[in-house]
Motif scaffolding. Structure first.
Motif, PDB file in Angstrom:
ATOM      1  N   TYR A 112      34.628  32.970  34.893  1.00  0.00           N
ATOM      2  CA  TYR A 112      35.766  32.748  35.789  1.00  0.00           C
ATOM      3  C   TYR A 112      36.755  33.884  35.575  1.00  0.00           C
ATOM      4  CZ  TYR A 112      40.079  30.680  37.616  1.00  0.00           C
ATOM      5  OH  TYR A 112      41.252  30.456  38.285  1.00  0.00           O
ATOM      6  N   LEU A 113      37.056  34.618  36.653  1.00  0.00           N
ATOM      7  CA  LEU A 113      37.958  35.759  36.564  1.00  0.00           C
ATOM      8  C   LEU A 113      39.391  35.254  36.605  1.00  0.00           C
ATOM      9  CD1 LEU A 113      36.124  38.105  36.324  1.00  0.00           C
ATOM     10  CD2 LEU A 113      35.197  36.679  38.146  1.00  0.00           C
ATOM     11  N   THR A 114      40.105  35.489  35.530  1.00  0.00           N
ATOM     12  CA  THR A 114      41.475  34.995  35.421  1.00  0.00           C
ATOM     13  C   THR A 114      42.261  35.849  34.439  1.00  0.00           C
ATOM     14  OG1 THR A 114      42.826  33.189  34.518  1.00  0.00           O
ATOM     15  CG2 THR A 114      40.559  33.271  33.764  1.00  0.00           C
ATOM     16  N   PRO A 115      43.545  36.120  34.737  1.00  0.00           N
ATOM     17  CA  PRO A 115      44.344  36.879  33.774  1.00  0.00           C
ATOM     18  C   PRO A 115      44.518  36.136  32.448  1.00  0.00           C
ATOM     19  CG  PRO A 115      45.646  36.323  35.748  1.00  0.00           C
ATOM     20  CD  PRO A 115      44.274  35.800  35.975  1.00  0.00           C
ATOM     21  N   PRO A 158      35.952  32.372  30.522  1.00  0.00           N
ATOM     22  CA  PRO A 158      37.087  32.891  31.301  1.00  0.00           C
ATOM     23  C   PRO A 158      37.334  34.348  30.871  1.00  0.00           C
ATOM     24  CG  PRO A 158      37.739  31.048  29.850  1.00  0.00           C
ATOM     25  CD  PRO A 158      36.386  31.498  29.419  1.00  0.00           C
ATOM     26  N   VAL A 159      37.362  35.263  31.839  1.00  0.00           N
ATOM     27  CA  VAL A 159      37.499  36.691  31.509  1.00  0.00           C
ATOM     28  C   VAL A 159      38.592  37.336  32.360  1.00  0.00           C
ATOM     29  CG1 VAL A 159      36.314  38.929  31.388  1.00  0.00           C
ATOM     30  CG2 VAL A 159      35.045  36.833  30.874  1.00  0.00           C
ATOM     31  N   SER A 160      39.387  38.191  31.719  1.00  0.00           N
ATOM     32  CA  SER A 160      40.408  38.995  32.391  1.00  0.00           C
ATOM     33  C   SER A 160      39.966  40.456  32.315  1.00  0.00           C
ATOM     34  CB  SER A 160      41.739  38.815  31.657  1.00  0.00           C
ATOM     35  OG  SER A 160      42.639  39.852  32.002  1.00  0.00           O
ATOM     36  N   ILE A 161      40.332  41.275  33.314  1.00  0.00           N
ATOM     37  CA  ILE A 161      40.010  42.705  33.172  1.00  0.00           C
ATOM     38  C   ILE A 161      41.227  43.499  32.694  1.00  0.00           C
ATOM     39  CG2 ILE A 161      38.071  42.692  34.798  1.00  0.00           C
ATOM     40  CD1 ILE A 161      40.075  44.270  36.711  1.00  0.00           C
ATOM     41  N   GLY A 162      42.301  42.833  32.369  1.00  0.00           N
ATOM     42  CA  GLY A 162      43.461  43.551  31.843  1.00  0.00           C
ATOM     43  C   GLY A 162      44.723  42.754  32.082  1.00  0.00           C
ATOM     44  N   ASP A 163      45.780  43.149  31.392  1.00  0.00           N
ATOM     45  CA  ASP A 163      47.024  42.387  31.444  1.00  0.00           C
ATOM     46  C   ASP A 163      47.878  42.758  32.643  1.00  0.00           C
ATOM     47  OD1 ASP A 163      46.253  40.935  29.279  1.00  0.00           O
ATOM     48  OD2 ASP A 163      47.299  42.198  27.828  1.00  0.00           O
ATOM     49  N   TYR A 164      47.393  42.390  33.811  1.00  0.00           N
ATOM     50  CA  TYR A 164      48.132  42.531  35.069  1.00  0.00           C
ATOM     51  C   TYR A 164      47.552  41.499  36.010  1.00  0.00           C
ATOM     52  CZ  TYR A 164      43.981  45.425  35.250  1.00  0.00           C
ATOM     53  OH  TYR A 164      42.703  45.879  35.095  1.00  0.00           O
ATOM     54  N   VAL A 165      48.273  41.166  37.070  1.00  0.00           N
ATOM     55  CA  VAL A 165      47.816  40.080  37.943  1.00  0.00           C
ATOM     56  C   VAL A 165      47.382  40.635  39.298  1.00  0.00           C
ATOM     57  CG1 VAL A 165      48.423  37.874  38.993  1.00  0.00           C
ATOM     58  CG2 VAL A 165      49.363  38.484  36.761  1.00  0.00           C
ATOM     59  N   LEU A 166      46.164  40.319  39.698  1.00  0.00           N
ATOM     60  CA  LEU A 166      45.612  40.740  40.984  1.00  0.00           C
ATOM     61  C   LEU A 166      45.666  39.577  41.960  1.00  0.00           C
ATOM     62  CD1 LEU A 166      42.564  42.545  39.398  1.00  0.00           C
ATOM     63  CD2 LEU A 166      44.532  43.645  40.456  1.00  0.00           C
ATOM     64  N   THR A 167      45.331  39.844  43.223  1.00  0.00           N
ATOM     65  CA  THR A 167      45.423  38.773  44.227  1.00  0.00           C
ATOM     66  C   THR A 167      44.212  37.848  44.191  1.00  0.00           C
ATOM     67  OG1 THR A 167      44.451  40.238  45.877  1.00  0.00           O
ATOM     68  CG2 THR A 167      46.849  40.120  45.810  1.00  0.00           C
ATOM     69  N   GLY A 168      43.142  38.271  43.547  1.00  0.00           N
ATOM     70  CA  GLY A 168      41.960  37.415  43.493  1.00  0.00           C
ATOM     71  C   GLY A 168      40.962  37.929  42.476  1.00  0.00           C
ATOM     72  N   GLY A 169      39.884  37.196  42.309  1.00  0.00           N
ATOM     73  CA  GLY A 169      38.886  37.536  41.285  1.00  0.00           C
ATOM     74  C   GLY A 169      37.803  38.496  41.751  1.00  0.00           C
ATOM     75  N   LEU A 226      37.840  41.804  42.807  1.00  0.00           N
ATOM     76  CA  LEU A 226      37.827  43.138  42.175  1.00  0.00           C
ATOM     77  C   LEU A 226      37.425  43.037  40.705  1.00  0.00           C
ATOM     78  CD1 LEU A 226      40.882  44.849  43.906  1.00  0.00           C
ATOM     79  CD2 LEU A 226      38.463  45.399  44.214  1.00  0.00           C
ATOM     80  N   PRO A 227      37.975  42.093  39.935  1.00  0.00           N
ATOM     81  CA  PRO A 227      37.504  41.953  38.546  1.00  0.00           C
ATOM     82  C   PRO A 227      35.998  41.669  38.454  1.00  0.00           C
ATOM     83  CG  PRO A 227      39.553  40.770  38.834  1.00  0.00           C
ATOM     84  CD  PRO A 227      39.167  41.254  40.188  1.00  0.00           C
ATOM     85  N   ALA A 228      35.468  40.829  39.348  1.00  0.00           N
ATOM     86  CA  ALA A 228      34.019  40.538  39.309  1.00  0.00           C
ATOM     87  C   ALA A 228      33.237  41.820  39.587  1.00  0.00           C
ATOM     88  CB  ALA A 228      33.663  39.457  40.330  1.00  0.00           C
TER      89      ALA A 228
HETATM   90  N1  ADE Z   1      42.637  37.471  38.719  1.00  0.00           N
HETATM   91  C1  ADE Z   1      43.874  37.920  38.912  1.00  0.00           C
HETATM   92  N2  ADE Z   1      44.199  38.866  38.018  1.00  0.00           N
HETATM   93  C2  ADE Z   1      43.109  39.033  37.225  1.00  0.00           C
HETATM   94  C3  ADE Z   1      42.818  39.853  36.104  1.00  0.00           C
HETATM   95  N3  ADE Z   1      43.694  40.713  35.602  1.00  0.00           N
HETATM   96  N4  ADE Z   1      41.600  39.754  35.535  1.00  0.00           N
HETATM   97  C4  ADE Z   1      40.718  38.865  36.019  1.00  0.00           C
HETATM   98  N5  ADE Z   1      40.934  38.064  37.054  1.00  0.00           N
HETATM   99  C5  ADE Z   1      42.127  38.133  37.659  1.00  0.00           C
END
Ligand code: ADE
Length: 248
Positions: free
Chosen positions: A94-97, A138-149, A151-153
């Motif tokens: 699950y892509l999440t910050p 649950p995985v984040s691609i970095g400490d910033y918030v994107l509009t959805g999962g 791009l991280p996927a």
């Molecule tokens: N969805 C929103 N921001 C994200 C992030 N930084 N990494 C993974 N999923 C996200």
């Protein structure tokens, strides 16, 4: 490697994965891509998959039902593909910050899996109850918030794909590249020998393989020390190399 992506924006995934090296890897069968639209599992005639958050607050939340039905459909597809239940619980990322921050070691570990399921959220998030039921990583691609999962996927699938045997023409490049042994990659040069007055380092033209390998190593260590000193601490250096880099 078989990737399965649950998303509200399937074309975003298909388009990006269909290009360049991942596109070729799909066409040549080294990886496969199964993209499933969560909206196809909507439970109302308006095809809505989100609703207001209980307790109030900004934004909308993706509902548990459509996400769970989508997951069941993906699992059913995997079972059919494998000719029955393998007994192994498939990993659902699950892509999440709020997740563990993605890094090369994680890409290497995930590249060993046969199936990977990615769950891309949108709006303000997904109903916690379905996340608790299906998510393993649950995985984040970095400490910033994107509009959805999405791009991280895509970032994760790109990094994982190139570690799958056969995907890169030159499998060695996955071993010598940045982060192997926690060091950054050395600088690269190609023709012409001189460009805007700048010459290629002479050792690279010498044909002396041992000296070239030593220069690569030295440059990797220097680069890491200058650009990512945080990495150097855990890098695999000999005591002599550690002493040498201190003096640089
Ligand atoms: N969805 C929103 N921001 C994200 C992030 N930084 N990494 C993974 N999923 C996200």
């Amino acid at each position: 490697m078989n990737f399965h992506v649950m998303t509200l924006f399937p074309e975003m995934i298909r388009q990006a994965m269909g290009e360049s090296i991942t596109g070729r890897a799909i066409r040549e069968g080294y990886i496969s891509l199964d993209v499933v639209n969560i909206r196809d599992f909507a439970e109302n005639k308006h095809n809505r998959v989100d609703d207001y958050p209980y307790g109030g607050g900004a934004g909308m939340v993706m509902q548990a039902g459509p996400v769970y039905s989508c997951y069941q459909s993906v699992c059913e597809g995997i079972r059919k593909e494998q000719g029955g239940d393998s007994g192994r619980k498939v990993r659902v990322i699950y892509l999440t910050p709020q997740g563990k921050v993605f890094h090369q070691g994680m890409a290497q570990e995930l590249a060993q899996e046969e199936e990977l399921v990615f769950l891309c959220g949108h709006y303000e998030g997904i109903d916690e109850r379905v996340l608790e039921k299906i998510v393993t990583d649950p995985v984040s691609i970095g400490d910033y918030v994107l509009t959805g999962g999405e791009l991280p996927a895509l970032v994760m699938m790109d990094a994982i794909s190139r570690l799958v045997p056969g995907v890169l023409n030159n499998d060695l490049s996955a071993e010598t590249e940045s982060f192997s042994g926690s060091l950054l990659e050395y600088p690269q040069y190609t023709r012409p020998e001189e460009w805007m007055g700048e010459k290629v380092p002479p050792v690279l033209l010498s044909g002396h393989h041992k000296n070239i390998a030593a220069w690569y190593r030295e440059q990797s260590i220097l680069r890491t020390a200058r650009l990512r000193p945080d990495l150097l601490e855990k890098a695999e250096l000999t005591p002599e190399e550690r002493e040498w880099v201190k003096g640089q």
